[in-house]
Design a protein around this motif. Structure first.
Motif, PDB file in Angstrom:
ATOM      1  N   GLN A 128      28.875  29.575 -57.255  1.00 33.17           N
ATOM      2  CA  GLN A 128      27.934  28.350 -56.770  1.00 33.17           C
ATOM      3  C   GLN A 128      27.113  28.980 -55.450  1.00 33.17           C
ATOM      4  O   GLN A 128      25.952  28.827 -55.742  1.00 33.17           O
ATOM      5  CB  GLN A 128      28.908  27.186 -56.373  1.00 33.17           C
ATOM      6  CG  GLN A 128      28.170  26.023 -56.671  1.00 33.17           C
ATOM      7  CD  GLN A 128      27.495  25.811 -57.892  1.00 33.17           C
ATOM      8  OE1 GLN A 128      27.993  26.378 -58.962  1.00 33.17           O
ATOM      9  NE2 GLN A 128      26.372  25.241 -57.892  1.00 33.17           N
ATOM     10  N   GLU A 129      27.838  29.734 -54.751  1.00 28.90           N
ATOM     11  CA  GLU A 129      27.086  30.360 -53.504  1.00 28.90           C
ATOM     12  C   GLU A 129      26.145  31.365 -53.967  1.00 28.90           C
ATOM     13  O   GLU A 129      24.791  31.516 -53.602  1.00 28.90           O
ATOM     14  CB  GLU A 129      27.918  30.953 -52.665  1.00 28.90           C
ATOM     15  CG  GLU A 129      29.050  30.149 -51.708  1.00 28.90           C
ATOM     16  CD  GLU A 129      30.142  31.124 -50.932  1.00 28.90           C
ATOM     17  OE1 GLU A 129      29.973  30.999 -49.670  1.00 28.90           O
ATOM     18  OE2 GLU A 129      30.693  31.840 -51.761  1.00 28.90           O
ATOM     19  N   LYS A 131      24.744  31.640 -57.030  1.00 26.97           N
ATOM     20  CA  LYS A 131      23.778  30.949 -57.592  1.00 26.97           C
ATOM     21  C   LYS A 131      22.623  30.417 -56.810  1.00 26.97           C
ATOM     22  O   LYS A 131      21.360  30.332 -57.031  1.00 26.97           O
ATOM     23  CB  LYS A 131      24.218  29.671 -58.473  1.00 26.97           C
ATOM     24  CG  LYS A 131      23.615  29.486 -59.923  1.00 26.97           C
ATOM     25  CD  LYS A 131      24.201  28.274 -60.767  1.00 26.97           C
ATOM     26  CE  LYS A 131      23.144  27.646 -61.214  1.00 26.97           C
ATOM     27  NZ  LYS A 131      23.768  26.220 -61.737  1.00 26.97           N
ATOM     28  N   ALA A 132      23.152  29.743 -55.547  1.00 35.20           N
ATOM     29  CA  ALA A 132      22.071  29.250 -54.746  1.00 35.20           C
ATOM     30  C   ALA A 132      21.253  30.416 -54.134  1.00 35.20           C
ATOM     31  O   ALA A 132      20.143  30.302 -53.864  1.00 35.20           O
ATOM     32  CB  ALA A 132      23.009  28.471 -53.661  1.00 35.20           C
ATOM     33  N   MET A 134      20.719  33.412 -55.439  1.00 40.86           N
ATOM     34  CA  MET A 134      19.869  33.914 -56.451  1.00 40.86           C
ATOM     35  C   MET A 134      18.713  33.361 -56.874  1.00 40.86           C
ATOM     36  O   MET A 134      17.664  33.764 -57.175  1.00 40.86           O
ATOM     37  CB  MET A 134      20.693  34.136 -57.711  1.00 40.86           C
ATOM     38  CG  MET A 134      21.640  35.488 -57.768  1.00 40.86           C
ATOM     39  SD  MET A 134      20.650  36.977 -57.577  1.00 40.86           S
ATOM     40  CE  MET A 134      19.925  36.927 -59.320  1.00 40.86           C
ATOM     41  N   ALA A 135      18.783  31.867 -56.426  1.00 39.62           N
ATOM     42  CA  ALA A 135      17.426  30.957 -56.662  1.00 39.62           C
ATOM     43  C   ALA A 135      16.528  31.396 -55.898  1.00 39.62           C
ATOM     44  O   ALA A 135      15.055  31.263 -56.325  1.00 39.62           O
ATOM     45  CB  ALA A 135      17.687  29.544 -56.336  1.00 39.62           C
ATOM     46  N   ASN A 136      16.577  32.111 -54.812  1.00 36.12           N
ATOM     47  CA  ASN A 136      15.308  32.519 -53.947  1.00 36.12           C
ATOM     48  C   ASN A 136      15.301  34.163 -54.071  1.00 36.12           C
ATOM     49  O   ASN A 136      14.357  34.746 -53.514  1.00 36.12           O
ATOM     50  CB  ASN A 136      15.764  32.347 -52.454  1.00 36.12           C
ATOM     51  CG  ASN A 136      15.745  31.043 -52.170  1.00 36.12           C
ATOM     52  OD1 ASN A 136      14.846  30.124 -52.428  1.00 36.12           O
ATOM     53  ND2 ASN A 136      16.708  30.735 -51.511  1.00 36.12           N
ATOM     54  N   GLY A 138      13.648  37.325 -56.335  1.00 38.17           N
ATOM     55  CA  GLY A 138      12.581  37.634 -57.226  1.00 38.17           C
ATOM     56  C   GLY A 138      11.336  38.119 -56.571  1.00 38.17           C
ATOM     57  O   GLY A 138      10.839  37.247 -55.949  1.00 38.17           O
ATOM     58  N   ASN A 141       8.255  35.946 -55.939  1.00 36.91           N
ATOM     59  CA  ASN A 141       8.143  35.036 -54.930  1.00 36.91           C
ATOM     60  C   ASN A 141       7.627  35.620 -53.831  1.00 36.91           C
ATOM     61  O   ASN A 141       7.333  34.867 -52.633  1.00 36.91           O
ATOM     62  CB  ASN A 141       9.607  34.315 -54.699  1.00 36.91           C
ATOM     63  CG  ASN A 141      10.356  34.100 -55.686  1.00 36.91           C
ATOM     64  OD1 ASN A 141       9.723  33.448 -56.398  1.00 36.91           O
ATOM     65  ND2 ASN A 141      11.660  33.926 -55.639  1.00 36.91           N
ATOM     66  N   LYS A 153       7.408  31.415 -52.499  1.00 33.03           N
ATOM     67  CA  LYS A 153       8.786  30.328 -52.451  1.00 33.03           C
ATOM     68  C   LYS A 153       9.337  30.371 -50.924  1.00 33.03           C
ATOM     69  O   LYS A 153       9.772  31.300 -50.561  1.00 33.03           O
ATOM     70  CB  LYS A 153       9.665  31.004 -53.501  1.00 33.03           C
ATOM     71  CG  LYS A 153      10.824  29.968 -53.715  1.00 33.03           C
ATOM     72  CD  LYS A 153      11.594  30.378 -55.206  1.00 33.03           C
ATOM     73  CE  LYS A 153      12.498  29.246 -55.470  1.00 33.03           C
ATOM     74  NZ  LYS A 153      13.167  29.527 -56.738  1.00 33.03           N
ATOM     75  N   LYS A 251      19.100  40.852 -61.219  1.00 29.60           N
ATOM     76  CA  LYS A 251      19.179  40.157 -62.290  1.00 29.60           C
ATOM     77  C   LYS A 251      20.496  39.162 -62.261  1.00 29.60           C
ATOM     78  O   LYS A 251      20.464  37.983 -62.866  1.00 29.60           O
ATOM     79  CB  LYS A 251      19.037  40.685 -63.542  1.00 29.60           C
ATOM     80  CG  LYS A 251      17.808  41.436 -63.491  1.00 29.60           C
ATOM     81  CD  LYS A 251      17.407  41.703 -65.107  1.00 29.60           C
ATOM     82  CE  LYS A 251      15.655  41.879 -65.213  1.00 29.60           C
ATOM     83  NZ  LYS A 251      15.641  43.329 -64.469  1.00 29.60           N
TER      84      LYS A 251
END
Ligand code: AMP
Ligand code: MG
Length: 322
Positions: A128-129, A131-132, A134-136, A138, A141, A153, A251
């Motif tokens: 979960q951590e 995923k959070a 990784m949302a930033n 890229g 951004n 972003k 990735k």
């Protein structure tokens, strides 16, 4: 036809003690030991001193964890960066993010932080951590707009750990050459550049073995050649027998494990050498060799996770051949 880089692999390095008189200075900068050596007497010292001064400047400016770096504030608040030198390095870096298909990604910071590599508080994060974080991640951004580095972003953050050392080496070389130095070796913990020769001989360097004490082998390098190595043995931790290293696959958010445990790149631009060593480590054996074989002035030496040593075509074709 691929142009061979003027490089010669030798089985063992013999550092002869009977070369010309040498000035050699080592200092701890950028989290590593930087050594600059140049043949000559005391007259070469001011140039070496000036090169170290430049390295210290870069160490502050591009160390994103240093509050005096513009990137520190940028990461925290998104305050755009106008400084031309910063903008230029980010432009180059973003171009490489794209050219390496995102294997090199200067926005991995949230992930590097989560795995505890900034404060040596290493741990395997929960899905979960990750995923959070990784949302930033890229590189798209981040952008350069109207001459300023901006976030597209709000959570995006920059980490220059994979490129700043190479850039610093290139800048130190510029300073040395600008001061009239015709012969020197700059080594920032494995990011290396040769100016001229070591007296009548080529500069020789050693490449660390990724799993054993001592060297994998040595290289004799022609003038204006740069070498950088990335490996999973430099900074890592282990949990339940699994090794987690400091180079991430942008990735997945996991430490890259694509068959390579060490990659040494040999090329002509110090900044790109640093970029490539990290990017090709992430790409893995097959893609890394393909990437190197399409570039005229890029050769690689890979140690696989089976401890096989693989070479790019230019090195296989004939060592030292022009
Ligand atoms: P290097 O030792 O040159 O391979 O750089 C590794 C450092 O670059 C790490 O300590 C991170 O700060 C950062 N980093 C890790 N993975 C990547 C990546 N895929 N792209 C860009 N920077 C990275
Ligand atoms: Mg690198």
């Amino acid at each position: 036809m691929k142009k061979l880089l003027p490089v010669l692999i030798i089985c063992a390095v013999f550092f002869s003690g009977c070369g010309p008189k040498m000035q050699k200075e080592t200092r701890f900068i950028m989290d590593t030991y930087v050594t600059i050596q140049a043949p000559g007497g005391k007259e070469v010292m001011p140039a070496i001193e000036a090169a170290f001064k430049r390295l210290k400047e870069i160490n502050v400016k591009f160390n994103v964890l240093n509050p005096d770096s513009p990137f520190f504030e940028f990461n925290r608040t998104g305050k755009p960066i106008e400084d031309k030198e910063c903008v230029d390095l980010i432009k180059l870096s973003l171009a490489q993010c794209e050219l390496t298909g995102g294997a090199f990604d200067i926005t991995v910071k949230p992930v590097v932080e989560l795995w505890g590599f900034y404060n040596n508080n290493h741990r395997v994060p929960k899905e979960q951590e990750l995923k959070a974080a990784m949302a930033n991640v890229g590189w798209r951004n981040i952008a350069v707009k109207n001459g300023k580095i901006v976030k597209l972003k709000p959570g995006a953050q920059i980490d220059l750990g994979a490129v700043a050392k190479g850039y610093a080496v290139g800048e130190a070389v510029k300073v040395l050459k600008g001061a009239g130095i015709k012969s020197a070796l700059v080594d920032a913990g494995g990011d290396i550049y040769t100016i001229g020769t070591n007296g009548k001989k080529k500069w020789s360097i050693g490449i660390k073995h990724p799993r054993k004490e001592g060297l994998l082998g040595g290289l004799e390098l022609d003038p204006d050649i740069t070498v950088a190595t990335s490996g999973d043995y430099e900074r890592f931790f282990e949990v339940d027998g699994v090794r987690y290293c400091h180079i991430f696959d942008p990735k997945t958010g996991y430490p890259a494990k694509n068959g390579i445990i060490s990659i040494t790149v040999i090329t002509t631009d110090a900044t790109l050498a640093d970029v490539y060593s990290t990017a090709l480590f992430v790409m893995g054996t097959k893609k890394a060799l393909e990437f190197a074989n399409t570039k005229k002035t890029l050769e690689v030496i890979i140690v696989t996770d089976k401890e096989e040593i693989l070479y790019s075509d230019g090195l296989k074709e004939g060592l030292g051949k022009k």
